[in-house]
Design an enzyme around this catalytic site. Structure first.
Site, PDB file in Angstrom:
ATOM      1  N   PHE A  36       0.865  -1.184   0.000  1.00 16.39           N
ATOM      2  CA  PHE A  36       0.000   0.000   0.000  1.00 16.39           C
ATOM      3  C   PHE A  36       0.896   1.226   0.000  1.00 16.39           C
ATOM      4  O   PHE A  36       1.636   1.459   0.957  1.00 16.39           O
ATOM      5  CB  PHE A  36      -0.938   0.058   1.215  1.00 16.39           C
ATOM      6  CG  PHE A  36      -1.817   1.285   1.150  1.00 16.39           C
ATOM      7  CD1 PHE A  36      -3.019   1.262   0.455  1.00 16.39           C
ATOM      8  CD2 PHE A  36      -1.423   2.477   1.740  1.00 16.39           C
ATOM      9  CE1 PHE A  36      -3.804   2.405   0.352  1.00 16.39           C
ATOM     10  CE2 PHE A  36      -2.204   3.626   1.634  1.00 16.39           C
ATOM     11  CZ  PHE A  36      -3.395   3.591   0.940  1.00 16.39           C
ATOM     12  N   ASP A  83       9.431   3.054   1.901  1.00 18.04           N
ATOM     13  CA  ASP A  83       8.218   3.791   2.253  1.00 18.04           C
ATOM     14  C   ASP A  83       8.002   3.629   3.753  1.00 18.04           C
ATOM     15  O   ASP A  83       7.458   2.627   4.214  1.00 18.04           O
ATOM     16  CB  ASP A  83       7.020   3.272   1.455  1.00 18.04           C
ATOM     17  CG  ASP A  83       5.735   4.031   1.785  1.00 18.04           C
ATOM     18  OD1 ASP A  83       5.715   4.765   2.795  1.00 18.04           O
ATOM     19  OD2 ASP A  83       4.746   3.873   1.039  1.00 18.04           O
ATOM     20  N   LYS A  97       2.555  11.106   7.139  1.00 17.55           N
ATOM     21  CA  LYS A  97       1.749  10.841   8.338  1.00 17.55           C
ATOM     22  C   LYS A  97       2.279  11.590   9.570  1.00 17.55           C
ATOM     23  O   LYS A  97       2.042  12.776   9.684  1.00 17.55           O
ATOM     24  CB  LYS A  97       1.623   9.338   8.550  1.00 17.55           C
ATOM     25  CG  LYS A  97       0.791   8.707   7.417  1.00 17.55           C
ATOM     26  CD  LYS A  97       0.128   7.384   7.759  1.00 17.55           C
ATOM     27  CE  LYS A  97      -0.950   7.078   6.735  1.00 17.55           C
ATOM     28  NZ  LYS A  97      -0.613   6.037   5.784  1.00 17.55           N
TER      29      LYS A  97
HETATM   30  C1  LIG Z   1      -0.805   6.096   4.305  1.00 19.71           C
HETATM   31  C2  LIG Z   1       0.277   5.573   3.466  1.00 19.71           C
HETATM   32  C3  LIG Z   1       0.608   6.172   2.233  1.00 19.71           C
HETATM   33  C4  LIG Z   1      -0.215   7.280   1.623  1.00 19.71           C
HETATM   34  O1  LIG Z   1      -0.279   8.413   2.430  1.00 19.71           O
HETATM   35  P1  LIG Z   1      -1.449   9.485   2.202  1.00 19.71           P
HETATM   36  O2  LIG Z   1      -1.060  10.631   3.090  1.00 19.71           O
HETATM   37  O3  LIG Z   1      -2.729   8.834   2.622  1.00 19.71           O
HETATM   38  O4  LIG Z   1      -1.437   9.832   0.759  1.00 19.71           O
HETATM   39  C5  LIG Z   1       1.688   5.676   1.538  1.00 19.71           C
HETATM   40  N1  LIG Z   1       2.412   4.648   2.023  1.00 19.71           N
HETATM   41  C6  LIG Z   1       2.135   4.050   3.188  1.00 19.71           C
HETATM   42  C7  LIG Z   1       2.985   2.926   3.677  1.00 19.71           C
HETATM   43  C8  LIG Z   1       1.039   4.476   3.944  1.00 19.71           C
HETATM   44  O5  LIG Z   1       0.739   3.867   5.081  1.00 19.71           O
END
Ligand SMILES: *Cc1c(COP(=O)(O)O)cnc(C)c1O
Length: 413
Positions: free
Chosen positions: A154, A239, A268
């Site tokens: 994700f 990520d 985040k």
């Molecule tokens: C939440 C998330 C994203 C996307 O972040 P948004 O601020 O919702 O666009 C990308 N990668 C990971 C691992 C995430 O948990």
């Protein structure tokens, strides 16, 4: 419209205007199916709904609220900056961006920071940087660059990103998609090695798959990816949007294996649970490939975001949140493992972050989340049988114990 401001009349009342179809938010597009709670306030690890009922927040906005709701130090940074200037655009310098970038670069042990807003934008930025590096530094043929990703990933919701997701509800009817991605099983480093060709510019991986259900790869996976990427001249792009910034008891989930990626993708919690703040962080030889005019964002790195982001980074620099997440995480692990065989089939814990697989005999993840909601605990289900637990790191051990007792009661029901 008046229904929206009416005083609560009794159970189920006062949530908000009811639409003709009974929806609580008749004007909100239905891209989410929220639990039946309407939050009006938040403080620390707790939120309060419109009827005054309190809930312990064990989701923390998917780790965006690692520091708790409205942490006083973060609110102070926001208010102080609001009294000066909020938005300048990057057409001009602001006096907040370099201090933020310097602190974040130091936290990451890197040279440069490229600020954006949301996580998905950080991922998109990482993809663009990796491709540009591939063409300009590695010498990949024009338009041939490929990026290796993992099944179950994700990385956000843009068209490029959902194009390499294997979640059908994220992809279906949103194509055509951006080419150039090769997916391999998560947790298998040799599959990554086998997928790399002369055209591969990067391996893009979550060090722990959060949305996937807190999937922790086998020990040594990240170290082996680091070796493969170095040997094959491919960028390791981590990520850490959900796994980073204290959640796992370290600054980054990569720290669990003592590994340093070429690019960190952050978001985040970088915004302190107050603003959307994201960034790509890397060294000059990689992030330095981007030249003026090639990439940007109207709001990226704005003074408010930089002021709050700087304070968030300062809070992490002391290490106290990481220590706290580690200690509370051991407490959480012990509490959750006691459920194994008693309504829970598997538990995966990394720091203060857990994926808990519910025995289908006791209900779906969504049903467990609904029953916990009734008992004043907020969690989110994922992938059917899993609930994810990621409390604000300011939570107390006694509060975790209370939440675990509520989980015991809903599992035994
Ligand atoms: C939440 C998330 C994203 C996307 O972040 P948004 O601020 O919702 O666009 C990308 N990668 C990971 C691992 C995430 O948990």
């Amino acid at each position: 419209m008046s229904a929206a401001v009416r005083e609560p009349q009794g159970p189920g009342e006062g949530v908000s205007a009811q639409g003709p179809d009974g929806a609580a938010e008749p004007h909100v597009a239905r891209n989410y199916a929220p639990l039946e709670v309407t939050i009006a306030r938040g403080e620390g690890a707790w939120v309060t709904d419109v009827e005054g009922k309190r809930y312990l927040d064990l989701l923390a906005a998917y780790s965006a609220v690692n520091f708790g709701h409205r942490h006083p130090a973060l609110v102070a940074a926001l208010e102080e900056q609001l009294g000066r200037v909020a938005l300048t655009s990057r057409a001009f310098r602001s006096d907040r961006l370099e201090p933020f970038a310097a602190a974040l670069a130091e936290l990451c042990g890197k040279d440069l920071v490229l600020p954006m807003n949301t996580g998905a934008e950080a991922v998109e930025t990482g993809i663009k940087v990796a491709r540009a590096w591939g063409y300009r530094v590695k010498g990949v043929r024009p338009d041939a660059a490929r990026i290796v990703v993992a099944h179950g990933n994700f990385h956000g919701r843009t068209t490029t990103i959902v194009g390499f997701s294997d979640d059908e509800s994220a992809r279906d009817d949103f194509g055509p998609f951006t080419p150039g991605f090769d997916a391999v099983p998560y947790g298998d480093a040799e599959a990554i090695a086998a997928a790399i060709t002369d055209d591969t510019v990067a391996v893009l991986i979550e060090p722990i798959q959060g949305e996937g259900g807190v999937i922790i790869p086998p020990d040594g996976y990240l170290r082996r990816i680091r070796e493969i990427c170095t040997e094959r001249n491919v960028l390791f792009v981590a990520d850490e949007i959900q796994s980073g910034l204290g959640r796992v008891g370290e600054t980054f989930a990569c720290d669990r294996e003592g590994v340093v990626p070429d690019l960190y993708l952050l978001g985040k919690a970088l915004g302190g649970g107050i603003l959307p703040v994201s960034a790509v962080v890397g060294n000059e030889d990689v992030l330095g490939v981007i030249r003026p005019g090639e990439h940007g964002s109207t709001f990226g790195g704005n003074p408010l975001a930089a002021a709050v982001g700087l304070r968030a980074v300062e809070m992490l620099a002391s290490g106290e949140f990481q220590e706290r997440a580690k200690a509370l995480g051991e407490h959480l692990r012990a509490g959750l493992e006691a459920f194994l065989g008693h309504g829970v089939t598997a538990v995966r814990v990394a720091g203060l972050w857990a994926g808990v697989d519910i025995d289908p005999d006791r209900g779906t993840g969504r049903e467990i989340a609904e029953r916990l909601l009734d008992r004043g605990v907020l969690v989110k289900d994922t992938h059917g049988q899993t609930i994810r637990i990621a409390p604000p790191i300011v939570v107390r051990a006694t509060e975790l114990d209370w939440a675990l007792e509520q989980l015991r009661l809903v599992l035994d029901r």
